[in-house]
Design a protein around this motif. Structure first.
Motif, short mmCIF file in Angstrom:
data_model
loop_
_atom_site.label_atom_id
_atom_site.label_comp_id
_atom_site.label_asym_id
_atom_site.label_seq_id
_atom_site.Cartn_x
_atom_site.Cartn_y
_atom_site.Cartn_z
N VAL A 97 0.78 -1.08 0.00
CA VAL A 97 0.10 -0.07 -0.25
C VAL A 97 0.89 1.25 0.03
O VAL A 97 1.96 1.24 0.85
CB VAL A 97 -0.90 -0.01 1.07
N SER A 98 0.31 2.17 -0.95
CA SER A 98 1.25 3.71 -0.99
C SER A 98 2.56 3.18 -1.73
O SER A 98 3.18 4.33 -1.95
CB SER A 98 1.39 4.48 0.22
N LEU A 99 3.05 2.05 -2.23
CA LEU A 99 4.17 1.94 -2.79
C LEU A 99 4.01 1.60 -4.40
O LEU A 99 4.83 1.86 -5.23
CB LEU A 99 5.15 0.76 -2.30
N VAL A 100 2.82 0.95 -4.58
CA VAL A 100 2.58 0.23 -5.85
C VAL A 100 1.37 0.88 -6.35
O VAL A 100 0.47 1.38 -5.62
CB VAL A 100 2.26 -1.26 -5.91
N LYS A 101 1.32 1.58 -7.60
CA LYS A 101 0.34 2.21 -8.30
C LYS A 101 0.10 1.76 -9.58
O LYS A 101 0.75 1.03 -10.21
CB LYS A 101 0.85 3.85 -8.48
N GLY A 102 -1.39 1.82 -9.84
CA GLY A 102 -1.87 1.46 -10.83
C GLY A 102 -2.78 0.19 -10.78
O GLY A 102 -2.88 -0.44 -9.72
N GLY A 103 -3.52 -0.22 -11.88
CA GLY A 103 -4.33 -1.11 -11.87
C GLY A 103 -5.47 -1.16 -10.48
O GLY A 103 -6.07 0.01 -10.36
N CYS A 104 -5.42 -2.12 -9.90
CA CYS A 104 -6.60 -2.29 -8.92
C CYS A 104 -5.87 -1.84 -7.54
O CYS A 104 -6.49 -1.98 -6.37
CB CYS A 104 -7.19 -3.64 -8.69
N ASN A 105 -4.52 -1.40 -7.40
CA ASN A 105 -3.91 -1.17 -6.41
C ASN A 105 -4.52 -0.16 -5.56
O ASN A 105 -4.86 1.04 -6.28
CB ASN A 105 -2.25 -0.81 -6.29
N PRO A 106 -4.74 0.19 -4.31
CA PRO A 106 -5.17 1.23 -3.68
C PRO A 106 -4.24 2.49 -4.09
O PRO A 106 -3.00 2.40 -4.12
CB PRO A 106 -4.91 1.00 -2.31
N HIS A 107 -4.76 3.52 -4.65
CA HIS A 107 -4.19 4.65 -5.26
C HIS A 107 -3.35 5.51 -4.21
O HIS A 107 -3.92 5.98 -2.84
CB HIS A 107 -5.05 5.72 -5.69
N PRO A 108 -2.07 5.68 -4.13
CA PRO A 108 -1.12 6.16 -2.89
C PRO A 108 -1.42 7.28 -2.90
O PRO A 108 -1.69 8.37 -3.54
CB PRO A 108 0.34 6.04 -3.75
N VAL A 109 -1.03 7.70 -1.57
CA VAL A 109 -1.25 9.18 -1.21
C VAL A 109 0.13 9.42 -0.26
O VAL A 109 0.44 8.90 0.48
CB VAL A 109 -2.35 9.31 -0.11
N ALA A 110 0.68 10.45 -0.80
CA ALA A 110 1.86 10.74 -0.12
C ALA A 110 1.66 11.65 1.31
O ALA A 110 0.65 12.15 1.53
CB ALA A 110 2.67 11.93 -1.06
N SER A 111 2.55 11.09 2.17
CA SER A 111 2.42 11.49 3.54
C SER A 111 3.80 11.46 4.26
O SER A 111 4.66 10.98 3.62
CB SER A 111 1.46 10.50 4.36
N LYS A 112 3.77 12.22 5.31
CA LYS A 112 5.06 12.07 6.18
C LYS A 112 4.78 12.19 7.54
O LYS A 112 3.60 12.51 8.14
CB LYS A 112 6.13 13.10 5.67
N VAL A 113 5.60 11.52 8.39
CA VAL A 113 5.49 11.41 9.83
C VAL A 113 6.20 12.58 10.52
O VAL A 113 7.51 12.75 10.13
CB VAL A 113 5.81 10.38 10.52
N GLU A 114 5.80 13.49 11.07
CA GLU A 114 6.09 14.66 11.96
C GLU A 114 6.01 14.65 13.35
O GLU A 114 4.80 14.69 13.82
CB GLU A 114 5.78 16.13 11.34
#
Length: 134
Positions: free
Chosen positions: A98-115
């Protein structure tokens, strides 16, 4: 008993609240676990749905509750153990993807960061997902 299970299932599927700053959404890191938590963000009258989950390596993963293929059906994902499953087509994706693989039926990634003790998601990232929820 069935009614109680149905009620609990519905409650667990409700989106959690997230605090929104001017340009980002902030979610307490302590709220992120191995169980996917679903959220909603209003973007110009369109509700963008997304989820957070902690991968087995401890990293926080963020993705839209939609994919590039099945999004027109508006069914999103559900969790089965360490997998996120497309409710429309049944494809399974290990949470480590999740969040590393894009396309097809993968959950569409959303960029985020931990602060510090917060997961920070730029609102622009969520705004880019509007097309999946119109």
């Amino acid at each position: 008993m069935k009614r109680l299970l149905l009620t609990l299932t519905l409650l667990l599927s409700l989106p959690f609240a997230a605090s929104a700053a001017d340009d980002s959404v902030r979610i307490p890191l302590k709220d992120v676990s191995e169980t996917a938590k679903f959220y909603k963000h209003d973007e110009g009258g369109v509700t963008v749905k997304y989820f957070l989950i902690k991968a087995p390596d401890g990293t926080v993963r963020v993705a839209l509750d939609a994919c590039d293929v099945c999004y027109p059906e508006k069914k999103g994902y559900k969790q089965q153990g360490e997998f996120m499953v497309c409710v429309n087509c049944g494809m399974k994706f290990h949470v480590s993807r999740v969040s590393l693989v894009k396309g097809g039926c993968n959950p569409h990634p959303v960029a985020s960061k931990v602060e510090g003790d917060m997961v920070v998601i730029p609102k622009a990232e969520l705004a880019a997902g509007v097309k999946y929820f119109k």
